[in-house]
Write a protein that holds these residues in place. Sequence first.
Motif, mmCIF file in Angstrom:
data_model
loop_
_atom_site.group_PDB
_atom_site.id
_atom_site.type_symbol
_atom_site.label_atom_id
_atom_site.label_comp_id
_atom_site.label_asym_id
_atom_site.label_seq_id
_atom_site.Cartn_x
_atom_site.Cartn_y
_atom_site.Cartn_z
ATOM 1 N N GLY A 94 -29.014 -3.149 -7.638
ATOM 2 C CA GLY A 94 -29.004 -1.710 -7.487
ATOM 3 C C GLY A 94 -28.052 -1.169 -6.440
ATOM 4 N N PHE A 95 -27.349 -2.048 -5.743
ATOM 5 C CA PHE A 95 -26.379 -1.621 -4.738
ATOM 6 C C PHE A 95 -24.966 -1.768 -5.298
ATOM 7 C CE2 PHE A 95 -30.106 -2.892 -2.325
ATOM 8 C CZ PHE A 95 -30.263 -1.822 -1.452
ATOM 9 N N GLU A 96 -24.193 -0.686 -5.230
ATOM 10 C CA GLU A 96 -22.836 -0.690 -5.783
ATOM 11 C C GLU A 96 -21.807 -0.616 -4.665
ATOM 12 O OE1 GLU A 96 -19.998 1.659 -9.021
ATOM 13 O OE2 GLU A 96 -22.031 2.373 -8.603
ATOM 14 N N ASP A 97 -20.734 -1.369 -4.818
ATOM 15 C CA ASP A 97 -19.610 -1.319 -3.891
ATOM 16 C C ASP A 97 -18.361 -1.036 -4.713
ATOM 17 O OD1 ASP A 97 -18.436 -1.368 -1.443
ATOM 18 O OD2 ASP A 97 -18.557 -3.531 -1.146
ATOM 19 N N TYR A 98 -17.546 -0.086 -4.255
ATOM 20 C CA TYR A 98 -16.402 0.372 -5.040
ATOM 21 C C TYR A 98 -15.149 0.377 -4.171
ATOM 22 C CZ TYR A 98 -13.390 3.501 -7.759
ATOM 23 O OH TYR A 98 -12.338 4.047 -8.448
ATOM 24 N N TYR A 99 -14.067 -0.203 -4.681
ATOM 25 C CA TYR A 99 -12.782 -0.273 -3.997
ATOM 26 C C TYR A 99 -11.709 0.305 -4.928
ATOM 27 C CZ TYR A 99 -15.116 -3.925 -1.180
ATOM 28 O OH TYR A 99 -15.973 -4.636 -0.380
ATOM 29 N N ASP A 100 -10.691 0.985 -4.352
ATOM 30 C CA ASP A 100 -9.621 1.472 -5.209
ATOM 31 C C ASP A 100 -8.304 1.580 -4.443
ATOM 32 O OD1 ASP A 100 -9.330 4.018 -3.906
ATOM 33 O OD2 ASP A 100 -11.027 4.800 -5.038
ATOM 34 N N THR A 101 -7.236 1.856 -5.198
ATOM 35 C CA THR A 101 -5.895 2.008 -4.619
ATOM 36 C C THR A 101 -5.517 3.482 -4.533
ATOM 37 O OG1 THR A 101 -4.828 1.760 -6.789
ATOM 38 C CG2 THR A 101 -5.129 -0.246 -5.469
ATOM 39 N N GLY A 102 -6.457 4.292 -4.075
ATOM 40 C CA GLY A 102 -6.211 5.712 -3.944
ATOM 41 C C GLY A 102 -5.309 6.036 -2.764
ATOM 42 N N LEU A 103 -5.206 7.330 -2.462
ATOM 43 C CA LEU A 103 -4.356 7.799 -1.358
ATOM 44 C C LEU A 103 -5.146 7.770 -0.054
ATOM 45 C CD1 LEU A 103 -2.518 10.809 -3.035
ATOM 46 C CD2 LEU A 103 -1.564 8.585 -2.430
ATOM 47 N N TYR A 104 -4.742 6.888 0.848
ATOM 48 C CA TYR A 104 -5.400 6.747 2.141
ATOM 49 C C TYR A 104 -4.339 6.696 3.231
ATOM 50 C CZ TYR A 104 -9.308 5.347 -0.825
ATOM 51 O OH TYR A 104 -10.280 5.322 -1.784
ATOM 52 N N THR A 105 -4.781 6.792 4.482
ATOM 53 C CA THR A 105 -3.870 6.626 5.605
ATOM 54 C C THR A 105 -4.042 5.239 6.204
ATOM 55 O OG1 THR A 105 -5.477 7.546 7.168
ATOM 56 C CG2 THR A 105 -3.914 9.076 6.155
ATOM 57 N N GLY A 106 -2.953 4.700 6.768
ATOM 58 C CA GLY A 106 -3.014 3.372 7.365
ATOM 59 C C GLY A 106 -1.627 2.885 7.743
ATOM 60 N N PRO A 107 -1.522 1.612 8.105
ATOM 61 C CA PRO A 107 -0.210 1.035 8.416
ATOM 62 C C PRO A 107 0.709 1.081 7.197
ATOM 63 C CG PRO A 107 -1.996 -0.376 9.205
ATOM 64 C CD PRO A 107 -2.626 0.654 8.329
ATOM 65 N N ALA A 108 1.973 1.407 7.410
ATOM 66 C CA ALA A 108 2.936 1.446 6.305
ATOM 67 C C ALA A 108 3.076 0.065 5.682
ATOM 68 C CB ALA A 108 4.289 1.925 6.807
ATOM 69 N N PHE A 109 3.211 0.016 4.368
ATOM 70 C CA PHE A 109 3.389 -1.264 3.666
ATOM 71 C C PHE A 109 4.751 -1.303 2.978
ATOM 72 C CE2 PHE A 109 2.696 -4.293 0.160
ATOM 73 C CZ PHE A 109 2.316 -5.397 0.900
ATOM 74 N N LYS A 110 4.887 -0.604 1.889
ATOM 75 C CA LYS A 110 6.161 -0.559 1.163
ATOM 76 C C LYS A 110 6.870 0.744 1.507
ATOM 77 C CE LYS A 110 7.981 -0.892 -3.599
ATOM 78 N NZ LYS A 110 8.681 -2.186 -3.488
ATOM 79 N N VAL A 111 8.177 0.659 1.751
ATOM 80 C CA VAL A 111 8.964 1.862 2.048
ATOM 81 C C VAL A 111 10.117 1.970 1.062
ATOM 82 C CG1 VAL A 111 8.328 1.823 4.495
ATOM 83 C CG2 VAL A 111 10.435 0.694 3.746
ATOM 84 N N SER A 112 10.652 3.176 0.956
ATOM 85 C CA SER A 112 11.746 3.427 0.017
ATOM 86 C C SER A 112 13.084 3.009 0.608
ATOM 87 C CB SER A 112 11.794 4.916 -0.326
ATOM 88 O OG SER A 112 12.297 5.664 0.783
ATOM 89 N N GLY A 113 14.116 3.138 -0.197
ATOM 90 C CA GLY A 113 15.469 3.069 0.325
ATOM 91 C C GLY A 113 15.773 4.331 1.115
ATOM 92 N N MET A 114 16.970 4.419 1.624
ATOM 93 C CA MET A 114 17.329 5.553 2.472
ATOM 94 C C MET A 114 17.417 6.852 1.655
ATOM 95 S SD MET A 114 17.334 4.075 5.295
ATOM 96 C CE MET A 114 17.744 5.572 6.203
ATOM 97 N N ILE A 115 16.762 7.892 2.152
ATOM 98 C CA ILE A 115 16.914 9.232 1.586
ATOM 99 C C ILE A 115 18.182 9.860 2.139
ATOM 100 C CG2 ILE A 115 15.905 11.533 1.434
ATOM 101 C CD1 ILE A 115 13.156 10.225 1.771
ATOM 102 N N ASN A 116 18.354 9.733 3.456
ATOM 103 C CA ASN A 116 19.556 10.207 4.143
ATOM 104 C C ASN A 116 20.025 9.075 5.055
ATOM 105 O OD1 ASN A 116 21.372 11.457 6.033
ATOM 106 N ND2 ASN A 116 20.457 13.456 5.575
ATOM 107 N N ARG A 117 21.287 8.687 4.978
ATOM 108 C CA ARG A 117 21.795 7.553 5.752
ATOM 109 C C ARG A 117 22.166 7.931 7.192
ATOM 110 N NH1 ARG A 117 22.787 3.193 2.481
ATOM 111 N NH2 ARG A 117 22.910 3.610 0.245
#
Length: 230
Positions: A94-117
Amino acid sequence: MKKIVSLFALVVAFSSCQEDLQTNNPAFQAKQNDVYWRASDARVSVDEDGRMIITAYNLYETVTLETSSTDPGVYVLGTTNQDNFASYSNEIDGFEDYYDTGLYTGPAFKVSGMINRGTGYQASAGAQTTGGTGSGLRVATQTTNGTVTAITVVARGIGYTPGDVVTIVGGNNMASFRIINIQQSNGEIEIEEVENGLFTGTYKFNAVNENGEVITFSEGVFYKIPLSTF
């Protein structure tokens, strides 16, 4: 002698897992926090917007993988595009635990290429950054004629949100890039093949629950999962 027997058993177990993918059709499996995990059944559905949804489950657990399209390709998780999404839930006594890849705050993981060089920058092993919702992110930079051409994260910082635009300190203070996802919520789903209504690919993700606890699925495979007819 005992070492030889143990090694032989390990090889047999690994070979068995590989054969399972070839002899069991369909198959949906992964390592859950480095422990072998397998669904007893899995099905694909496609919604009215053309999004693929795989639902895989066993007696107490359910994994869902969602992508914005059914086209073969790589779909990144934990980003501002929440059409690409993964979740895990379990329900015991009767106890449920739920995990997801939603929008959260935390340490940066993947970053983009340069927007402005930018201009006037020098290469750095750990340049400071400003901007976004977090702090403490540092990147190693490569430069050509004063412009930033490539970056590597060397310190992930805290408190960042996917979509944040971050500026590298130095030069004309204009070189910038974007946070793609964060350490607790990220991953990839790759659709490798869709043939005769059967979906094959790979997946991996980190997902987080409401208490900030993270669950990891790695080396995930879905093999010839059928499209539901209902």
